[in-house]
Design a protein around this motif. Structure first.
Motif, PDB file in Angstrom:
ATOM      1  N   ALA A   1      22.773  38.783  65.501  1.00 26.53           N
ATOM      2  CA  ALA A   1      22.800  39.772  66.388  1.00 26.53           C
ATOM      3  C   ALA A   1      24.441  39.500  67.468  1.00 26.53           C
ATOM      4  CB  ALA A   1      22.109  40.762  67.101  1.00 26.53           C
ATOM      5  N   CYS A   2      24.259  37.736  67.562  1.00 25.02           N
ATOM      6  CA  CYS A   2      25.052  37.603  68.338  1.00 25.02           C
ATOM      7  C   CYS A   2      25.997  36.802  68.108  1.00 25.02           C
ATOM      8  CB  CYS A   2      24.223  36.533  69.365  1.00 25.02           C
ATOM      9  SG  CYS A   2      23.991  35.626  69.036  1.00 25.02           S
ATOM     10  N   GLU A   3      27.099  36.301  69.046  1.00 22.93           N
ATOM     11  CA  GLU A   3      28.021  35.531  67.957  1.00 22.93           C
ATOM     12  C   GLU A   3      28.051  34.104  66.846  1.00 22.93           C
ATOM     13  OE1 GLU A   3      31.762  36.481  68.929  1.00 22.93           O
ATOM     14  OE2 GLU A   3      30.658  38.255  68.710  1.00 22.93           O
ATOM     15  N   ASP A   4      26.910  33.193  67.597  1.00 24.56           N
ATOM     16  CA  ASP A   4      26.483  32.058  67.099  1.00 24.56           C
ATOM     17  C   ASP A   4      26.855  32.594  65.413  1.00 24.56           C
ATOM     18  OD1 ASP A   4      25.413  31.418  69.649  1.00 24.56           O
ATOM     19  OD2 ASP A   4      23.215  31.895  68.452  1.00 24.56           O
ATOM     20  N   SER A   5      26.894  33.789  64.744  1.00 31.71           N
ATOM     21  CA  SER A   5      27.130  33.992  63.357  1.00 31.71           C
ATOM     22  C   SER A   5      28.382  34.638  63.189  1.00 31.71           C
ATOM     23  CB  SER A   5      26.245  35.407  62.814  1.00 31.71           C
ATOM     24  OG  SER A   5      25.790  36.269  63.725  1.00 31.71           O
ATOM     25  N   SER A   6      29.019  34.384  64.118  1.00 29.72           N
ATOM     26  CA  SER A   6      30.556  34.808  64.643  1.00 29.72           C
ATOM     27  C   SER A   6      31.374  34.965  63.386  1.00 29.72           C
ATOM     28  CB  SER A   6      31.221  34.622  66.115  1.00 29.72           C
ATOM     29  OG  SER A   6      31.847  33.481  65.145  1.00 29.72           O
ATOM     30  N   TYR A   7      30.985  34.020  61.857  1.00 26.01           N
ATOM     31  CA  TYR A   7      32.001  34.111  61.206  1.00 26.01           C
ATOM     32  C   TYR A   7      31.246  35.046  59.836  1.00 26.01           C
ATOM     33  CZ  TYR A   7      35.078  32.093  57.668  1.00 26.01           C
ATOM     34  OH  TYR A   7      35.999  32.176  56.761  1.00 26.01           O
ATOM     35  N   MET A   8      29.489  35.534  60.001  1.00 21.21           N
ATOM     36  CA  MET A   8      28.643  36.044  59.064  1.00 21.21           C
ATOM     37  C   MET A   8      29.384  37.490  59.086  1.00 21.21           C
ATOM     38  SD  MET A   8      25.308  32.789  59.454  1.00 21.21           S
ATOM     39  CE  MET A   8      24.481  34.531  57.853  1.00 21.21           C
ATOM     40  N   SER A   9      29.409  37.670  57.619  1.00 24.00           N
ATOM     41  CA  SER A   9      29.079  39.409  57.930  1.00 24.00           C
ATOM     42  C   SER A   9      29.327  39.580  55.793  1.00 24.00           C
ATOM     43  CB  SER A   9      30.383  40.069  57.753  1.00 24.00           C
ATOM     44  OG  SER A   9      30.177  41.957  57.876  1.00 24.00           O
ATOM     45  N   GLY A  10      28.047  40.823  56.050  1.00 25.06           N
ATOM     46  CA  GLY A  10      27.724  40.732  53.889  1.00 25.06           C
ATOM     47  C   GLY A  10      26.259  39.904  53.910  1.00 25.06           C
TER      48      GLY A  10
ATOM     49  N   LEU B   1      33.866  48.532  57.512  1.00 27.47           N
ATOM     50  CA  LEU B   1      33.965  47.688  58.992  1.00 27.47           C
ATOM     51  C   LEU B   1      34.476  46.666  59.020  1.00 27.47           C
ATOM     52  CD1 LEU B   1      30.472  49.511  60.025  1.00 27.47           C
ATOM     53  CD2 LEU B   1      32.525  50.410  59.439  1.00 27.47           C
ATOM     54  N   ILE B   2      34.175  45.602  58.660  1.00 29.73           N
ATOM     55  CA  ILE B   2      34.871  44.271  59.144  1.00 29.73           C
ATOM     56  C   ILE B   2      36.117  44.717  59.952  1.00 29.73           C
ATOM     57  CG2 ILE B   2      35.658  43.619  56.729  1.00 29.73           C
ATOM     58  CD1 ILE B   2      33.856  41.423  59.363  1.00 29.73           C
ATOM     59  N   LYS B   3      37.229  45.382  58.743  1.00 34.64           N
ATOM     60  CA  LYS B   3      38.478  45.298  59.140  1.00 34.64           C
ATOM     61  C   LYS B   3      38.365  45.414  61.051  1.00 34.64           C
ATOM     62  CE  LYS B   3      39.110  50.433  57.816  1.00 34.64           C
ATOM     63  NZ  LYS B   3      37.537  50.148  57.922  1.00 34.64           N
ATOM     64  N   ASP B   4      37.903  46.067  61.553  1.00 36.34           N
ATOM     65  CA  ASP B   4      37.228  46.492  62.679  1.00 36.34           C
ATOM     66  C   ASP B   4      36.747  46.044  63.842  1.00 36.34           C
ATOM     67  OD1 ASP B   4      38.621  48.887  62.199  1.00 36.34           O
ATOM     68  OD2 ASP B   4      37.362  50.291  61.406  1.00 36.34           O
ATOM     69  N   GLY B   5      36.331  44.091  62.709  1.00 33.59           N
ATOM     70  CA  GLY B   5      35.677  43.884  63.995  1.00 33.59           C
ATOM     71  C   GLY B   5      33.997  44.031  64.269  1.00 33.59           C
ATOM     72  N   ILE B   6      33.419  44.668  63.190  1.00 32.55           N
ATOM     73  CA  ILE B   6      31.910  44.781  62.952  1.00 32.55           C
ATOM     74  C   ILE B   6      31.710  44.270  62.436  1.00 32.55           C
ATOM     75  CG2 ILE B   6      30.353  46.918  63.346  1.00 32.55           C
ATOM     76  CD1 ILE B   6      33.382  48.402  64.430  1.00 32.55           C
ATOM     77  N   ARG B   7      30.258  43.027  62.255  1.00 35.87           N
ATOM     78  CA  ARG B   7      29.355  42.790  61.772  1.00 35.87           C
ATOM     79  C   ARG B   7      28.688  43.494  60.746  1.00 35.87           C
ATOM     80  NH1 ARG B   7      27.594  38.345  63.098  1.00 35.87           N
ATOM     81  NH2 ARG B   7      27.502  38.355  65.255  1.00 35.87           N
ATOM     82  N   VAL B   8      27.665  43.011  59.859  1.00 32.78           N
ATOM     83  CA  VAL B   8      27.005  43.972  58.861  1.00 32.78           C
ATOM     84  C   VAL B   8      26.154  42.976  58.584  1.00 32.78           C
ATOM     85  CG1 VAL B   8      25.104  45.902  57.907  1.00 32.78           C
ATOM     86  CG2 VAL B   8      28.505  45.868  59.438  1.00 32.78           C
TER      87      VAL B   8
ATOM     88  N   PRO C   1      12.973  30.023  75.808  1.00 33.87           N
ATOM     89  CA  PRO C   1      13.965  30.404  77.127  1.00 33.87           C
ATOM     90  C   PRO C   1      15.029  31.443  76.027  1.00 33.87           C
ATOM     91  CG  PRO C   1      13.039  28.191  77.214  1.00 33.87           C
ATOM     92  CD  PRO C   1      13.046  28.113  76.080  1.00 33.87           C
ATOM     93  N   GLY C   2      15.408  32.573  77.230  1.00 32.50           N
ATOM     94  CA  GLY C   2      16.402  32.875  76.977  1.00 32.50           C
ATOM     95  C   GLY C   2      17.747  32.072  77.268  1.00 32.50           C
ATOM     96  N   SER C   3      19.008  32.199  76.836  1.00 34.14           N
ATOM     97  CA  SER C   3      20.357  31.552  76.787  1.00 34.14           C
ATOM     98  C   SER C   3      21.742  32.395  77.208  1.00 34.14           C
ATOM     99  CB  SER C   3      20.240  29.710  75.952  1.00 34.14           C
ATOM    100  OG  SER C   3      20.416  30.764  74.390  1.00 34.14           O
ATOM    101  N   GLY C   4      21.466  33.447  77.390  1.00 40.24           N
ATOM    102  CA  GLY C   4      21.864  34.985  77.948  1.00 40.24           C
ATOM    103  C   GLY C   4      23.271  34.812  76.504  1.00 40.24           C
ATOM    104  N   ARG C   5      22.710  34.553  75.542  1.00 44.58           N
ATOM    105  CA  ARG C   5      23.593  34.914  74.029  1.00 44.58           C
ATOM    106  C   ARG C   5      23.757  36.562  73.724  1.00 44.58           C
ATOM    107  NH1 ARG C   5      20.743  31.641  69.611  1.00 44.58           N
ATOM    108  NH2 ARG C   5      19.025  32.066  70.573  1.00 44.58           N
TER     109      ARG C   5
END
Length: 292
Positions: free
Chosen positions: A270-279, A214-221, A40-44
């Motif tokens: 894609a969601c905020e669960d991985s908010s401390y991950m980039s690169g 892009l991380i300086k602009d708050g965009i995670r890749v 089931p989804g959880s609105g992430r």
């Protein structure tokens, strides 16, 4: 100068005729991939707008429908498989969300610009970009890879990512996420997919470098590196028949993965669960241990 050499002077390479069944129709497969979300989804992704390329079938369909279950409006880009794309859009709508088609070759920067413009016109925003579309052409010898095929593979697999990010960049703001699809072949190599695996190496480098940009602009890749996953790509010409028969058996799990076993990795990034991950790169590959 022979014909194959002349093709490298072209800005855009049309589909090659070496594997005319590619990228393939999932509707034509007897053993259908498993793409429906398993939980089931959880609105992430509630209130978000996403683009998923290669969204007509396989990993792209599984990801698009999972995003819809999690609350996102989803635009899917695909090359020419209208029947498969319709199934994906219907599934998105059954999840109570909205979907959007975009048919065209993403190796053309104008097609990428049109896709982003269509999304902005319809929904007014763009939060998640999933670069998943790709193609592969097996060759036993490096000498068998024509200049046309080489450029075409890079055009589809990595040039399209540059074009889409360039088109999307003005609309991506703090909190946005880009998730690219690389491959286990980037890490372990593939003697029969030289050009394809080279593009996947480029995608991983692009992911890490774009993250720094892009991380300086708050965009995670970030990226996902699937192992052997049962999608139309391999049985429809992306692998020799003898390999398709035993596809995925060489993994520690002894089987190929299913699209709905990979889509959750895209959702996580894609969601905020991985908010401390980039690169970074996730590896749903059946237990193959790789470095990086």
């Amino acid at each position: 100068m022979n014909d194959s050499t002349e093709t490298v002077d072209k800005a855009f390479i049309e589909e090659t005729n070496e594997e005319p069944k590619l990228p393939g129709h999932e509707t034509a497969m007897d053993d259908k991939p498993e793409w429906e979300p398993r939980y089931p989804g959880s609105g992430r992704l509630k209130g978000k707008v996403a683009i998923v390329t290669g969204g007509d079938s396989g990993i792209g369909r599984a990801t698009a429908v999972l995003f819809a279950r999690e609350g996102a409006k989803v635009a899917i880009a695909y090359l020419e498989e209208d029947d498969d794309a319709r199934i994906t859009i219907d599934a998105i709508e059954r999840e109570g969300s909205e979907g959007l088609f975009h048919r065209g070759d993403l190796g053309d920067p104008e097609v990428c610009k049109a896709l982003v413009a269509k999304v902005i016109d319809k929904w007014g925003r763009l939060d998640v970009l999933v670069n998943n579309a790709g193609e592969q052409h097996p060759d036993k010898e490096v000498t068998e890879i024509t200049a046309e095929q080489l450029q075409r593979t890079f055009q589809t697999n990595i040039f399209s990512m540059f074009y889409l990010v360039q088109a999307a960049r003005p609309h991506l703001t703090k909190g946005a996420a880009i998730v690219n699809c690389t491959s286990v072949t980037m890490y372990k190599g593939s003697g029969g997919l030289l050009d394809y695996s080279a593009t996947k190496g480029a995608i991983t480098a692009f992911t890490r470098s774009l993250s720094e940009n892009l991380i300086k602009d708050g965009i995670r890749v970030n990226a996902v590196a699937p192992g052997p996953i049962w999608t139309p790509l391999n049985p429809c010409g992306g692998a020799p028949p003898e390999k398709v028969e035993h596809f995925g058996e060489g993994t520690p799990m002894g089987r190929p993965g299913q699209p709905n076993e990979v889509a959750p990795a895209f959702l996580f990034l894609a969601c905020e669960d991985s908010s401390y991950m980039s690169g970074q790169v996730l590896h749903p590959n059946g237990g193959i241990v790789v470095n990086g």
